[in-house]
Motif scaffolding. Structure first.
Motif, short mmCIF file in Angstrom:
data_model
loop_
_atom_site.label_atom_id
_atom_site.label_comp_id
_atom_site.label_asym_id
_atom_site.label_seq_id
_atom_site.Cartn_x
_atom_site.Cartn_y
_atom_site.Cartn_z
N ILE A 1 0.84 -1.19 0.00
CA ILE A 1 0.00 0.00 0.00
C ILE A 1 0.88 1.25 0.00
O ILE A 1 0.68 2.17 -0.78
CB ILE A 1 -0.94 0.01 1.22
N ASN A 2 1.85 1.31 0.89
CA ASN A 2 2.84 2.38 0.91
C ASN A 2 4.16 1.79 1.38
O ASN A 2 4.30 0.57 1.45
CB ASN A 2 2.37 3.58 1.76
N ALA A 3 5.11 2.63 1.74
CA ALA A 3 6.45 2.13 2.09
C ALA A 3 6.45 1.23 3.32
O ALA A 3 7.30 0.37 3.46
CB ALA A 3 7.39 3.31 2.30
N GLU B 1 -4.76 1.85 -4.29
CA GLU B 1 -5.16 3.25 -4.18
C GLU B 1 -6.51 3.38 -3.47
O GLU B 1 -6.69 4.25 -2.63
CB GLU B 1 -5.23 3.90 -5.56
N LYS B 2 -7.45 2.53 -3.82
CA LYS B 2 -8.77 2.55 -3.18
C LYS B 2 -8.63 2.26 -1.68
O LYS B 2 -9.23 2.94 -0.86
CB LYS B 2 -9.68 1.51 -3.84
N TYR B 3 -7.82 1.28 -1.33
CA TYR B 3 -7.59 0.92 0.07
C TYR B 3 -6.97 2.10 0.81
O TYR B 3 -7.37 2.43 1.92
CB TYR B 3 -6.67 -0.30 0.15
N LYS B 4 -6.00 2.75 0.17
CA LYS B 4 -5.33 3.88 0.79
C LYS B 4 -6.30 5.02 1.06
O LYS B 4 -6.29 5.63 2.13
CB LYS B 4 -4.20 4.36 -0.12
N ARG B 5 -7.19 5.31 0.09
CA ARG B 5 -8.16 6.39 0.25
C ARG B 5 -9.20 6.07 1.32
O ARG B 5 -9.48 6.90 2.17
CB ARG B 5 -8.89 6.65 -1.06
#
Length: 71
Positions: free
Chosen positions: A43-45, A62-66
């Motif tokens: 998802i990210n670093a 991206e959807k999960y992150k938002r």
């Protein structure tokens, strides 16, 4: 003074693998079977989640992150 680490007998405790190793093998095997069909998705670093193969896309990340992380 009462010991803080001692739970009352009526309170359910988390299973301890060092004490009850034989009783937990069924639960461990069931969890491993569930995880066989999952793939890591970054998802990210610092965040990696495990999802099914169909969801293992950049769009889903991206959807999960938002939605979940509110970023």
């Amino acid at each position: 003074m009462a010991n803080k680490n001692t739970l009352p007998p009526a309170k359910e405790r988390k299973a301890d693998t060092s004490k009850n190793g034989n009783d937990l093998t069924e639960f461990i095997q069931r969890q491993l079977k569930r995880e066989r069909n999952l793939y890591p998705l970054r998802i990210n670093a610092t965040t990696v989640i495990y999802v099914t193969k169909a969801k293992c896309t950049k769009e889903y990340a991206e959807k999960y992150k938002r939605e979940k992380m509110r970023l």
